[in-house]
Design a protein around this motif. Sequence first.
Motif, PDB file in Angstrom:
ATOM      1  N   SER A   2      31.945  34.513  15.177  1.00  0.00           N
ATOM      2  CA  SER A   2      32.255  35.907  14.878  1.00  0.00           C
ATOM      3  C   SER A   2      32.918  36.045  13.510  1.00  0.00           C
ATOM      4  O   SER A   2      32.635  36.988  12.763  1.00  0.00           O
ATOM      5  CB  SER A   2      33.169  36.493  15.961  1.00  0.00           C
ATOM      6  OG  SER A   2      32.536  36.499  17.213  1.00  0.00           O
ATOM      7  N   LEU A  40      29.609  45.951  10.871  1.00  0.00           N
ATOM      8  CA  LEU A  40      30.865  45.333  10.453  1.00  0.00           C
ATOM      9  C   LEU A  40      31.989  45.677  11.434  1.00  0.00           C
ATOM     10  O   LEU A  40      32.809  44.817  11.781  1.00  0.00           O
ATOM     11  CB  LEU A  40      31.230  45.797   9.046  1.00  0.00           C
ATOM     12  CG  LEU A  40      32.569  45.295   8.490  1.00  0.00           C
ATOM     13  CD1 LEU A  40      32.595  43.776   8.453  1.00  0.00           C
ATOM     14  CD2 LEU A  40      32.818  45.874   7.097  1.00  0.00           C
ATOM     15  N   THR A  41      32.015  46.912  11.905  1.00  0.00           N
ATOM     16  CA  THR A  41      33.051  47.329  12.856  1.00  0.00           C
ATOM     17  C   THR A  41      32.968  46.532  14.152  1.00  0.00           C
ATOM     18  O   THR A  41      33.975  45.991  14.641  1.00  0.00           O
ATOM     19  CB  THR A  41      32.920  48.832  13.159  1.00  0.00           C
ATOM     20  OG1 THR A  41      33.051  49.574  11.950  1.00  0.00           O
ATOM     21  CG2 THR A  41      33.989  49.273  14.153  1.00  0.00           C
ATOM     22  N   PHE A  78      35.271  39.543  16.757  1.00  0.00           N
ATOM     23  CA  PHE A  78      36.153  38.485  16.260  1.00  0.00           C
ATOM     24  C   PHE A  78      37.565  38.639  16.822  1.00  0.00           C
ATOM     25  O   PHE A  78      38.170  37.669  17.288  1.00  0.00           O
ATOM     26  CB  PHE A  78      36.173  38.514  14.735  1.00  0.00           C
ATOM     27  CG  PHE A  78      37.217  37.629  14.123  1.00  0.00           C
ATOM     28  CD1 PHE A  78      37.169  36.253  14.297  1.00  0.00           C
ATOM     29  CD2 PHE A  78      38.254  38.172  13.376  1.00  0.00           C
ATOM     30  CE1 PHE A  78      38.134  35.435  13.742  1.00  0.00           C
ATOM     31  CE2 PHE A  78      39.220  37.362  12.820  1.00  0.00           C
ATOM     32  CZ  PHE A  78      39.161  35.985  13.000  1.00  0.00           C
ATOM     33  N   THR A 130      29.020  39.713   6.522  1.00  0.00           N
ATOM     34  CA  THR A 130      28.792  41.150   6.429  1.00  0.00           C
ATOM     35  C   THR A 130      29.551  41.748   5.248  1.00  0.00           C
ATOM     36  O   THR A 130      29.011  42.581   4.500  1.00  0.00           O
ATOM     37  CB  THR A 130      29.211  41.855   7.732  1.00  0.00           C
ATOM     38  OG1 THR A 130      28.525  41.265   8.825  1.00  0.00           O
ATOM     39  CG2 THR A 130      28.884  43.336   7.670  1.00  0.00           C
ATOM     40  N   SER A 180      31.340  43.707  14.641  1.00  0.00           N
ATOM     41  CA  SER A 180      31.533  42.284  14.366  1.00  0.00           C
ATOM     42  C   SER A 180      33.014  41.952  14.283  1.00  0.00           C
ATOM     43  O   SER A 180      33.467  40.919  14.806  1.00  0.00           O
ATOM     44  CB  SER A 180      30.831  41.908  13.056  1.00  0.00           C
ATOM     45  OG  SER A 180      30.955  40.527  12.799  1.00  0.00           O
ATOM     46  N   LEU A 181      33.782  42.844  13.660  1.00  0.00           N
ATOM     47  CA  LEU A 181      35.229  42.648  13.588  1.00  0.00           C
ATOM     48  C   LEU A 181      35.868  42.750  14.972  1.00  0.00           C
ATOM     49  O   LEU A 181      36.780  41.982  15.312  1.00  0.00           O
ATOM     50  CB  LEU A 181      35.834  43.681  12.642  1.00  0.00           C
ATOM     51  CG  LEU A 181      37.327  43.535  12.319  1.00  0.00           C
ATOM     52  CD1 LEU A 181      37.598  42.192  11.665  1.00  0.00           C
ATOM     53  CD2 LEU A 181      37.778  44.670  11.413  1.00  0.00           C
ATOM     54  N   HIS A 213      25.162  36.645  15.774  1.00  0.00           N
ATOM     55  CA  HIS A 213      25.535  37.433  16.958  1.00  0.00           C
ATOM     56  C   HIS A 213      24.670  37.061  18.167  1.00  0.00           C
ATOM     57  O   HIS A 213      25.148  37.072  19.304  1.00  0.00           O
ATOM     58  CB  HIS A 213      25.424  38.921  16.654  1.00  0.00           C
ATOM     59  CG  HIS A 213      26.550  39.441  15.811  1.00  0.00           C
ATOM     60  ND1 HIS A 213      27.848  39.472  16.263  1.00  0.00           N
ATOM     61  CD2 HIS A 213      26.578  39.943  14.554  1.00  0.00           C
ATOM     62  CE1 HIS A 213      28.631  39.983  15.324  1.00  0.00           C
ATOM     63  NE2 HIS A 213      27.888  40.260  14.277  1.00  0.00           N
ATOM     64  N   THR A 239      31.453  38.192  10.377  1.00  0.00           N
ATOM     65  CA  THR A 239      32.231  39.221   9.696  1.00  0.00           C
ATOM     66  C   THR A 239      32.314  38.954   8.196  1.00  0.00           C
ATOM     67  O   THR A 239      32.149  39.862   7.374  1.00  0.00           O
ATOM     68  CB  THR A 239      33.650  39.295  10.291  1.00  0.00           C
ATOM     69  OG1 THR A 239      33.562  39.544  11.699  1.00  0.00           O
ATOM     70  CG2 THR A 239      34.460  40.400   9.635  1.00  0.00           C
TER      71      THR A 239
END
Length: 298
Positions: free
Chosen positions: A24, A167-168, A174, A31, A170-171, A259, A28
């Motif tokens: 993750s 990005l949101t 993480f 990205t 993925s963050l 992912h 991030t």
Amino acid sequence: MSPPSQVKRNTKQHKFIVAVTVVSFCATALTIFSFASDHWLEATAVLTERLQSHVNYGLFKGSIERQQLASTLKFPLTVVCDFDLNLCMYSCQQDLERRKVELKRVINGEDLDPCEQSKDYKRKKLSRNPQAKNFTKALALYKSPTRAPCMPSSIHLCCILFLSLQLTFSLMAFVCSGINMKWHPVERIFNIFGLFIWNAIAAGCCFWCLALWAAMFGSHLRYNIAVTDTLRQQLNFTSEGYASLGGAYYSVVVVMILHIINLALLFARQRYFMDGQPHNAVANNINIDDAEPRLEFY
């Protein structure tokens, strides 16, 4: 105290979560790189055999490098859009007002100032001659794929939105995987169940971002990369057949694969470690390891 076999199993489960956290983080970071990169598209704009420009740009900015005699000229590019007419281009002008004027000239079918004159730009009024402002003729160019001069602003904006969503999520994947390395949250959106959701949505956003940019490339950018040089009416450079998708685009492909790997790791953890536990170790369909502390967000 848990039996030795249970401790061993918990250690293996923990390794899966550590792997998901590392993947993750990589997704991030890639990205963010893709957002900041100026290499979503790479192309060569050709005027003559001795006068060519190497062009690259990202979602917002880029550059032109032109070799002239013994010197190399470099000009920055910045995207400018007209959402009413659904058009975008990359202009080498130095401020927003000049870029808007340049886009209007493209729409009106007027000539543009070359990049060499962008620093010595003198403001010119748009022609008020009705024949020069023949919007029907100018916009008719967009119906021909071989003359598609500008990018659709709707597709360009959607690419940015989908990458922002990716990005949101993925963050979120993480952060939540990091939390699950130490605790087992009671809330479903923060525990292992939530990791399935965040990674699945992030992979879907990657797919749509890639699909839209590829569609725009196939229908517009491979014929005309939509920069000042290729949009000029006089002495215009041609980029048809000289454009290709850049490294940042393929970075998003890697992010989508990461992912998917996360989802595979989570399914493997579910299948080989959680499904084999007694039924009373699973409450309300939430996989909780009682050997480690729980975490409540309320």
